[in-house]
Structures are given as C-alpha cells and as structure tokens.
Design a protein around this motif. Structure first.
Motif, mmCIF file in Angstrom:
data_model
loop_
_atom_site.group_PDB
_atom_site.id
_atom_site.type_symbol
_atom_site.label_atom_id
_atom_site.label_comp_id
_atom_site.label_asym_id
_atom_site.label_seq_id
_atom_site.Cartn_x
_atom_site.Cartn_y
_atom_site.Cartn_z
ATOM 1 N N GLU A 61 18.299 20.477 -111.848
ATOM 2 C CA GLU A 61 18.432 21.856 -112.323
ATOM 3 C C GLU A 61 19.665 22.552 -111.749
ATOM 4 O OE1 GLU A 61 15.240 21.915 -108.989
ATOM 5 O OE2 GLU A 61 15.805 20.663 -110.714
ATOM 6 N N THR A 84 18.119 18.254 -125.460
ATOM 7 C CA THR A 84 17.421 19.048 -124.446
ATOM 8 C C THR A 84 15.942 18.680 -124.372
ATOM 9 O OG1 THR A 84 18.959 20.894 -124.816
ATOM 10 C CG2 THR A 84 16.904 21.387 -123.673
ATOM 11 N N TYR A 88 13.909 16.935 -121.164
ATOM 12 C CA TYR A 88 12.657 17.493 -120.625
ATOM 13 C C TYR A 88 11.585 16.406 -120.566
ATOM 14 C CZ TYR A 88 8.260 20.007 -120.322
ATOM 15 O OH TYR A 88 7.007 20.419 -119.937
ATOM 16 N N THR A 124 10.029 14.758 -117.080
ATOM 17 C CA THR A 124 8.597 14.875 -116.812
ATOM 18 C C THR A 124 8.050 13.614 -116.175
ATOM 19 O OG1 THR A 124 8.300 16.395 -118.668
ATOM 20 C CG2 THR A 124 6.342 15.279 -117.860
ATOM 21 N N LYS A 136 9.470 17.477 -110.588
ATOM 22 C CA LYS A 136 9.267 18.623 -111.474
ATOM 23 C C LYS A 136 10.149 18.452 -112.698
ATOM 24 C CE LYS A 136 8.255 21.990 -107.797
ATOM 25 N NZ LYS A 136 8.693 23.276 -107.188
ATOM 26 N N SER A 145 13.267 22.713 -116.400
ATOM 27 C CA SER A 145 12.787 23.867 -117.158
ATOM 28 C C SER A 145 13.716 25.045 -116.924
ATOM 29 C CB SER A 145 11.364 24.243 -116.720
ATOM 30 O OG SER A 145 11.356 24.669 -115.368
ATOM 31 N N ALA A 146 13.608 26.050 -117.807
ATOM 32 C CA ALA A 146 14.451 27.240 -117.685
ATOM 33 C C ALA A 146 14.205 27.975 -116.372
ATOM 34 C CB ALA A 146 14.197 28.169 -118.869
ATOM 35 N N SER A 147 12.939 28.008 -115.927
ATOM 36 C CA SER A 147 12.622 28.720 -114.681
ATOM 37 C C SER A 147 13.286 28.055 -113.480
ATOM 38 C CB SER A 147 11.106 28.775 -114.484
ATOM 39 O OG SER A 147 10.556 27.464 -114.418
#
Length: 422
Positions: free
Chosen positions: A76, A181, A185, A189, A194, A197-199
C-alpha cells in the motif's frame, strides 16, 4: 528460478509487452496515415512532455515491487507513492499547458488521463509478476491491446475526428485499469496479511512512508526520467529548430528503437527476480554468466535491427506511415545503430537495478544525456533529422564505454560486501 520457468515468464512478458507496444505504435501509424503532420507533431510533443515526467513519478515501481523481497515498504505504501507522485506531475503539467501555447489543452488532458491509467496498470502488473501471476498479467495487457487496436480502427474508419480516436484509446486503458485493480485485490487477499484496499493506501502511515520511499529512491526516479529523455529529447530540439512536423516524423521513425526495446525489456523484467536471487545466494559466477547471456541476446537483436533497416528501411517506413516519412530511411539506419549498442548495455543496467546500484546507473545515463543534448544542438542544424539520430548514436557509444569501464569493479565491490556481511 528454473530455466523453464524463466523461459515461460519471459515469453508471457514478451507477449504482453509486444501487444501493448503494438497498440501504442498503431496510434502513430493511424495518425500518420489519416491526419496531417501538424497533428502528429502535436501528439508527439504531448507525449514527449508527459512521458518523462510520469516515468520520473514512477520511481521504477515495476522493478522495486519485485526486488523488495522482504517488503521493506508495504504494497500500500508503493501504491500511495505512485498515486501521490502522479498527482504532483499532473498539477505541473496543467501549469505547463496553461502557460505555454505549444499544444492544445484538450490534447494534453487526454494524454495525462491515459498516463494515469497506464501507470496504475503498470503498478498492478508489477505486483502480478511479483507473486508469479505472469499469465494473468499477460492476458490483461494482451486483451487491452487487442481491444485498443480494434476500437481505434473502428473510430478512425467511422469518424475523421482526431480527438475521438484519442478518447477511445484512453477509455480502453481505463477499463483495463479497473480490471487490473480488481485482480491485484484478489491476489493480495491470498498472498498478503492484509489485502490492498483504499483505507490502507490512503492511511496516514502509508502517506508518511511513501514520502520516505520516494526520498530513498529519488535517484531511481531521476534515472528513469533521463532514460526516457533519451527518446524524447530529440523531439524537443527538433520542434524548436526545425518545427513540429519534423519532430513528428522523427518520433515515428525512432519508435522502432522503442519497439525493439520491448523485447529487451521483457527479457529484463523476467530475469530480474533470478538476478536478485543469485545476488542473495552470493553466486557471483552464475550472476555474471546470466548477464553475459542477456547481453549476447541484445547483440543479436541489435544486429538484426540494423540489417532490416539497411535493406528495407524505405519500404517499411512508406508501408507503415507515408511516403514523406519513407524518404528518411537513412535516419532509421542511424536510429537502429544506436539501438544496437543500447540493447547490449541495457541488461547491465538491469543487473545494477537488481543490486540496487541506482546512483552509478543514473550518473552514466546523465552523462549520455548531456552528450546527446550538445550533439543534437550541433548536428540538427547541419544534418536535420539524420543529425538527431547521429546524436542518439553518440550518446549510446558514450554510455556503453562508461558501463564497460565501471561494471567489473562494481560487481566486485557488491559481492565482496555481501560475503563480508554474511
């Protein structure tokens, strides 16, 4: 990595990269055949401005995501750095477009949006290769390229609108960016603690770490921009010395250097993980042996390109573009001669990246760019488009000599440090 796996991954990467390069090249072919020289020149000028800046913003993510075996920086954080740098470059380009009148604002906007999609897809593709999902990456790029070719051809035949064609090119890239994208993801996974993700990407911690990452690899960003300017700098100087039409003609011819580089870069991308592992295992002999084999492939590809340019340059330029560009077959010969030299040492640059010798690589490319700049100033005035190609040749000779003089000592230092540390 077994030889069979390297061959498979090289083939899949090659198929994907060739298909993408083919679709991008088709844009130049369609413009050259169906639109005027000024529109071709404006498009080339827009690419010449945006491409180096977006490469500067990339900090060679496709390599770093692979060579960062232990996730010194998290997935990320790479993603955040990619998006943040793209944003800064976009603001800069917007200011350039507003201040200057060298090209239409709508054209630069379309190219910038395409670059956003393309660079994010490149990030996704890099992660796919890291987790050995080469087949997924290949399917995505190949499907995107085929759909781009079909759509651009359809729009060109049904409409003579230049911007409609470019919008179609951009929209297809956006569709596959969404696909890439989603695949990243899904892969993260199963492969990461983790999932991406956007968060996670936009968390305060990711922003802070991405800034540190970009600071650490700033030299890599500079090296990438310098490398891109090898292709685009002659376009700038031709524009201001001879005009935008001549710059467009040269860009279509010099794209053959890029096309051959697709094969080289495919081999490079597939070999990078193996070079990293050989370094980690301290196997200097096997490391050097692989680099030598790769350079040998570069020699063969380069010689083949020069022969084709010499025997059929005018025919192919006229066939693919038009008779005006076909008159510059001598330019193609010089461009492919420069490419032949560049294809040799580009693999040495790949080995430097796997050893994280980014600073010395940047210095070499910087010296080559300086040689090209002054060579262009001198040779374009007297020799026109041929002079720009001769300047490329002079720069590659300079870079080749520097790599030849420095590489043996650089390898020795790195492997001695590795042995001492162990």
């Amino acid at each position: 990595m077994p030889a069979s796996a390297l061959a498979r991954n090289s083939l899949l990467t090659l198929i994907a990269n060739i298909s993408l390069a083919l679709s991008n090249w088709l844009i130049l072919v369609v413009i050259a055949k169906n639109f005027d020289g000024a529109q071709l020149g404006q498009f080339v000028l827009a690419l010449s401005i945006t491409s180096p800046l977006f490469l500067f913003a990339s900090f060679k993510v496709r390599t770093l995501v692979i060579v960062d075996k232990y996730w010194r920086y998290k997935l990320e954080e790479y993603a955040n750095a990619r998006l943040l740098a793209n944003t800064i470059v976009t603001v800069l380009l917007a200011l350039i477009a507003i201040i200057t009148l060298e090209f239409h604002v709508s054209l630069i906007f379309i190219v910038v949006v395409y670059k956003w999609f393309d660079t994010w897809s490149e990030f996704c593709q890099s992660y796919m290769r890291r987790v050995d999902a080469y087949r997924t990456a290949c399917v995505s790029l190949t499907a995107r390229s085929l759909l781009t070719i079909a759509s651009v051809m359809l729009v060109t035949f049904t409409s003579s609108n230049f911007e409609y064609m470019l919008i179609c090119w951009c929209v297809i890239a956006g569709i596959f960016t969404v696909f890439d994208t989603v695949k990243v993801y899904q892969l993260s996974t199963s492969c990461e603690t983790k999932p991406l993700s956007a968060s996670l990407i936009f968390s305060a911690g990711s922003v802070k770490r991405s800034l540190q990452l970009y600071k650490q690899y700033f030299t890599v960003a500079v090296a990438l921009m310098i490398s891109a300017l090898f292709v685009y700098l002659p376009n700038f100087l031709l524009t201001y010395q001879l005009g935008v039409v001549q710059a467009g003609q040269f860009a279509t011819i010099s794209y053959f250097l890029v096309a051959g580089g697709i094969l080289i870069n495919s081999l490079s991308q597939a070999a990078t993980p193996q070079l990293v592992n050989l370094h980690k295992s301290q196997n200097q002999t096997a490391f050097i042996s692989l680099v030598v084999k790769l350079c040998g492939m570069g020699v063969a590809i380069g010689i083949a390109g020069v022969i084709v340019a010499y025997l059929g340059g005018e025919y192919f330029l006229t066939l693919f573009y038009n008779s005006d560009i076909g008159e510059h077959a001598d330019v193609l010969i010089w461009v492919m001669a420069a490419a032949a030299i560049r294809y040799i040492y580009i693999f040495i640059g790949t080995s430097y990246a796997s050893l994280q010798l980014f600073q010395i690589q940047t210095k070499i490319y910087a010296v080559g760019l300086i040689v090209m700049f002054f060579s262009c100033l001198l040779l374009i005035k007297t020799n026109g488009l041929v002079g720009a190609a001769q300047a490329m040749f002079a720069a590659t000779v300079c870079e080749f000599v520097l790599f030849a003089l420095l590489t043996k000592n650089q390898y020795r230092k790195v492997f001695e440090v590795t042995v001492s540390a162990s």
